[in-house]
Design a protein around this motif. Sequence first.
Motif, PDB file in Angstrom:
ATOM      1  N   HIS A 107      40.208  77.587  30.757  1.00  9.25           N
ATOM      2  CA  HIS A 107      40.725  76.572  31.675  1.00  9.25           C
ATOM      3  C   HIS A 107      40.516  76.946  33.140  1.00  9.25           C
ATOM      4  O   HIS A 107      41.020  76.259  34.025  1.00  9.25           O
ATOM      5  N   SER A 108      39.814  78.057  33.402  1.00  7.41           N
ATOM      6  CA  SER A 108      39.835  78.607  34.757  1.00  7.41           C
ATOM      7  C   SER A 108      38.607  78.240  35.594  1.00  7.41           C
ATOM      8  O   SER A 108      37.514  78.762  35.383  1.00  7.41           O
ATOM      9  N   ARG A 109      38.820  77.397  36.588  1.00  9.19           N
ATOM     10  CA  ARG A 109      37.760  77.120  37.569  1.00  9.19           C
ATOM     11  C   ARG A 109      37.496  78.355  38.432  1.00  9.19           C
ATOM     12  O   ARG A 109      36.394  78.564  38.914  1.00  9.19           O
ATOM     13  N   VAL A 110      38.535  79.171  38.622  1.00  9.71           N
ATOM     14  CA  VAL A 110      38.369  80.408  39.398  1.00  9.71           C
ATOM     15  C   VAL A 110      37.382  81.334  38.675  1.00  9.71           C
ATOM     16  O   VAL A 110      36.496  81.926  39.299  1.00  9.71           O
ATOM     17  N   ALA A 111      37.525  81.443  37.355  1.00  9.88           N
ATOM     18  CA  ALA A 111      36.617  82.312  36.591  1.00  9.88           C
ATOM     19  C   ALA A 111      35.182  81.807  36.689  1.00  9.88           C
ATOM     20  O   ALA A 111      34.252  82.587  36.914  1.00  9.88           O
ATOM     21  N   ARG A 112      34.982  80.502  36.538  1.00  7.14           N
ATOM     22  CA  ARG A 112      33.616  79.958  36.585  1.00  7.14           C
ATOM     23  C   ARG A 112      32.964  80.244  37.928  1.00  7.14           C
ATOM     24  O   ARG A 112      31.818  80.693  37.997  1.00  7.14           O
ATOM     25  N   SER A 113      33.684  79.989  39.015  1.00 10.62           N
ATOM     26  CA  SER A 113      33.088  80.223  40.338  1.00 10.62           C
ATOM     27  C   SER A 113      32.875  81.713  40.584  1.00 10.62           C
ATOM     28  O   SER A 113      31.869  82.111  41.181  1.00 10.62           O
ATOM     29  N   ASN A 114      33.812  82.547  40.111  1.00 10.71           N
ATOM     30  CA  ASN A 114      33.642  83.986  40.320  1.00 10.71           C
ATOM     31  C   ASN A 114      32.464  84.533  39.529  1.00 10.71           C
ATOM     32  O   ASN A 114      31.727  85.391  40.017  1.00 10.71           O
ATOM     33  N   VAL A 115      32.287  84.066  38.310  1.00  8.04           N
ATOM     34  CA  VAL A 115      31.146  84.540  37.514  1.00  8.04           C
ATOM     35  C   VAL A 115      29.841  84.220  38.247  1.00  8.04           C
ATOM     36  O   VAL A 115      28.945  85.063  38.380  1.00  8.04           O
ATOM     37  N   LEU A 116      29.734  83.004  38.760  1.00  5.02           N
ATOM     38  CA  LEU A 116      28.516  82.615  39.466  1.00  5.02           C
ATOM     39  C   LEU A 116      28.301  83.464  40.716  1.00  5.02           C
ATOM     40  O   LEU A 116      27.213  83.996  40.936  1.00  5.02           O
ATOM     41  N   LEU A 117      29.346  83.579  41.531  1.00  4.43           N
ATOM     42  CA  LEU A 117      29.165  84.266  42.815  1.00  4.43           C
ATOM     43  C   LEU A 117      29.001  85.778  42.630  1.00  4.43           C
ATOM     44  O   LEU A 117      28.128  86.398  43.253  1.00  4.43           O
ATOM     45  N   LEU A 118      29.834  86.370  41.782  1.00  2.00           N
ATOM     46  CA  LEU A 118      29.751  87.825  41.606  1.00  2.00           C
ATOM     47  C   LEU A 118      28.406  88.225  40.994  1.00  2.00           C
ATOM     48  O   LEU A 118      27.823  89.244  41.377  1.00  2.00           O
ATOM     49  N   SER A 119      27.898  87.414  40.075  1.00  2.00           N
ATOM     50  CA  SER A 119      26.587  87.758  39.501  1.00  2.00           C
ATOM     51  C   SER A 119      25.495  87.565  40.554  1.00  2.00           C
ATOM     52  O   SER A 119      24.541  88.345  40.622  1.00  2.00           O
ATOM     53  N   THR A 120      25.625  86.543  41.395  1.00  4.00           N
ATOM     54  CA  THR A 120      24.670  86.363  42.494  1.00  4.00           C
ATOM     55  C   THR A 120      24.663  87.593  43.406  1.00  4.00           C
ATOM     56  O   THR A 120      23.618  88.012  43.903  1.00  4.00           O
ATOM     57  N   LEU A 121      25.836  88.176  43.617  1.00  3.44           N
ATOM     58  CA  LEU A 121      25.950  89.335  44.514  1.00  3.44           C
ATOM     59  C   LEU A 121      25.638  90.648  43.799  1.00  3.44           C
ATOM     60  O   LEU A 121      25.753  91.720  44.393  1.00  3.44           O
ATOM     61  N   GLY A 122      25.275  90.580  42.533  1.00  2.00           N
ATOM     62  CA  GLY A 122      24.798  91.766  41.823  1.00  2.00           C
ATOM     63  C   GLY A 122      25.858  92.549  41.079  1.00  2.00           C
ATOM     64  O   GLY A 122      25.562  93.628  40.547  1.00  2.00           O
ATOM     65  N   ALA A 123      27.091  92.036  41.021  1.00  2.00           N
ATOM     66  CA  ALA A 123      28.149  92.754  40.307  1.00  2.00           C
ATOM     67  C   ALA A 123      27.958  92.588  38.796  1.00  2.00           C
ATOM     68  O   ALA A 123      27.314  91.642  38.332  1.00  2.00           O
ATOM     69  N   GLU A 124      28.528  93.548  38.039  1.00  2.00           N
ATOM     70  CA  GLU A 124      28.520  93.457  36.574  1.00  2.00           C
ATOM     71  C   GLU A 124      29.887  92.963  36.130  1.00  2.00           C
ATOM     72  O   GLU A 124      30.888  93.660  36.307  1.00  2.00           O
ATOM     73  N   VAL A 125      29.928  91.753  35.597  1.00  2.00           N
ATOM     74  CA  VAL A 125      31.198  91.110  35.266  1.00  2.00           C
ATOM     75  C   VAL A 125      31.440  91.188  33.758  1.00  2.00           C
ATOM     76  O   VAL A 125      30.551  90.887  32.962  1.00  2.00           O
ATOM     77  N   THR A 126      32.651  91.617  33.385  1.00  2.00           N
ATOM     78  CA  THR A 126      33.074  91.571  31.984  1.00  2.00           C
ATOM     79  C   THR A 126      34.242  90.595  31.871  1.00  2.00           C
ATOM     80  O   THR A 126      35.222  90.714  32.614  1.00  2.00           O
ATOM     81  N   LEU A 127      34.125  89.638  30.976  1.00  2.00           N
ATOM     82  CA  LEU A 127      35.223  88.712  30.702  1.00  2.00           C
ATOM     83  C   LEU A 127      35.994  89.224  29.488  1.00  2.00           C
ATOM     84  O   LEU A 127      35.380  89.552  28.462  1.00  2.00           O
ATOM     85  N   VAL A 128      37.317  89.295  29.620  1.00  2.00           N
ATOM     86  CA  VAL A 128      38.156  89.712  28.495  1.00  2.00           C
ATOM     87  C   VAL A 128      39.188  88.615  28.247  1.00  2.00           C
ATOM     88  O   VAL A 128      39.933  88.226  29.161  1.00  2.00           O
ATOM     89  N   ALA A 129      39.226  88.122  27.025  1.00  2.00           N
ATOM     90  CA  ALA A 129      40.143  87.035  26.672  1.00  2.00           C
ATOM     91  C   ALA A 129      40.241  86.944  25.162  1.00  2.00           C
ATOM     92  O   ALA A 129      39.336  87.400  24.454  1.00  2.00           O
ATOM     93  N   PRO A 130      41.313  86.323  24.664  1.00  2.00           N
ATOM     94  CA  PRO A 130      41.305  86.019  23.227  1.00  2.00           C
ATOM     95  C   PRO A 130      40.215  84.987  22.946  1.00  2.00           C
ATOM     96  O   PRO A 130      39.885  84.178  23.819  1.00  2.00           O
ATOM     97  N   PRO A 131      39.632  85.010  21.749  1.00  2.00           N
ATOM     98  CA  PRO A 131      38.536  84.082  21.441  1.00  2.00           C
ATOM     99  C   PRO A 131      38.899  82.625  21.718  1.00  2.00           C
ATOM    100  O   PRO A 131      38.042  81.831  22.103  1.00  2.00           O
ATOM    101  N   THR A 132      40.172  82.274  21.546  1.00  2.00           N
ATOM    102  CA  THR A 132      40.583  80.878  21.756  1.00  2.00           C
ATOM    103  C   THR A 132      40.555  80.481  23.228  1.00  2.00           C
ATOM    104  O   THR A 132      40.601  79.283  23.548  1.00  2.00           O
ATOM    105  N   LEU A 133      40.517  81.453  24.124  1.00  2.00           N
ATOM    106  CA  LEU A 133      40.533  81.139  25.558  1.00  2.00           C
ATOM    107  C   LEU A 133      39.190  81.456  26.223  1.00  2.00           C
ATOM    108  O   LEU A 133      39.118  81.698  27.435  1.00  2.00           O
ATOM    109  N   LEU A 134      38.141  81.467  25.402  1.00  2.00           N
ATOM    110  CA  LEU A 134      36.772  81.585  25.936  1.00  2.00           C
ATOM    111  C   LEU A 134      36.043  80.271  25.682  1.00  2.00           C
ATOM    112  O   LEU A 134      36.155  79.707  24.590  1.00  2.00           O
TER     113      LEU A 134
END
Length: 346
Positions: free
Chosen positions: A198-225
């Motif tokens: 449900h997170s718009r913050v996560a979507r925008s952060n994934v895009l921007l952080l990957s653009t900036l070269g960071a390595e992003v790991t998402l951790v969540a229960p399967p139902t919230l991915l």
Amino acid sequence: MTATVQHAPKEQGRPRPGGDGPSSEPAAPEQISLPRHLLSAGDLNRATAEHVLSTAQRLEQAIAGREVRKLPTLRGRTVVNLFFEDSTRTRISFELAAKRLSADVITFSAKGSSVSKGESLKDTAWTLQAMGADAVVCRHSSSGAPQQLSAWVDGHVINAGDGTHEHPTQALLDAYTLRRHLGALAGRRIVVVGDVLHSRVARSNVLLLSTLGAEVTLVAPPTLLPVGVQSWPVQVSYDLDASLVGADAVMMLRVQRERMSGAFFPTAREYSRSYGLDERRRALIAPHGIVLHPGPMNRGMEITPQVADGAGSVIVEQVANGVTVRMAVLYLLLSGEIETSSGGSL
Ligand code: CP
């Protein structure tokens, strides 16, 4: 020396959360290319994102030396804050950012406006257009509403959070905060935890952080991915403890119970036990590591008060940085020009 910032069409061909996955199109050349509207963090290539962040830094320095914390830059311009959904941080910080740049600011809440009498988004847009809004900052519960608005107004539209889609200025202020503590983000390991679905913050952060070269790991229960997360430029894990070891930063997401119609996890207590950040887990990240949360927080659920208020928490700083970063966004979109020499005149 002054460089004109080009307002470019939306960049194509990058992996996008919720999108169609990687494309074989060649990467666009890295040049500063500001979009006309800021609707998605994916609208910013690396050079442009870094330019926004360095502009924010220079604005912060320019304001810091002043008795009256204001710059005349946007005098005579009108910024409309159009909020169809509740907000504390984003609404207030955009208002303050526009005022610090001397713009005229109108804050419009759907509650108490003619929207409650049935006025449509289109008619609201035309009203703003007639009033000569130079920029419209839009928050809406429907994904895509700011994009729709951008077709109806001449001014610049800034997405201040639309449904479960995106919140690009939150990602920019998060990146600004991360860079202040960690330096360049290339190769930094950032763990994003919680209600990704449900997170718009996560979507925008994934895009921007990957653009900036960071390595992003998402951790969540399967139902919230979300479906299709495999195509996002991230690692995915269900094991929070293992993911946190040595991480440079952990970003907790709010559990958005208002968007949940079913049972996404057994109980709040069970969620906290598996995916909440407490002091034991906080100690697993790197000694220099920091803790972020976009707010508002569910204290005691995704994060304990001890961690939210404890060592390494930059949650209050995120709020302060939100004003600076939103000043940079308004400044760049509305002026279209920026001093590029170190002796710039911001
Ligand atoms: N982070 C964030 O968008 O907070 P608000 O909902 O208070 O604006």
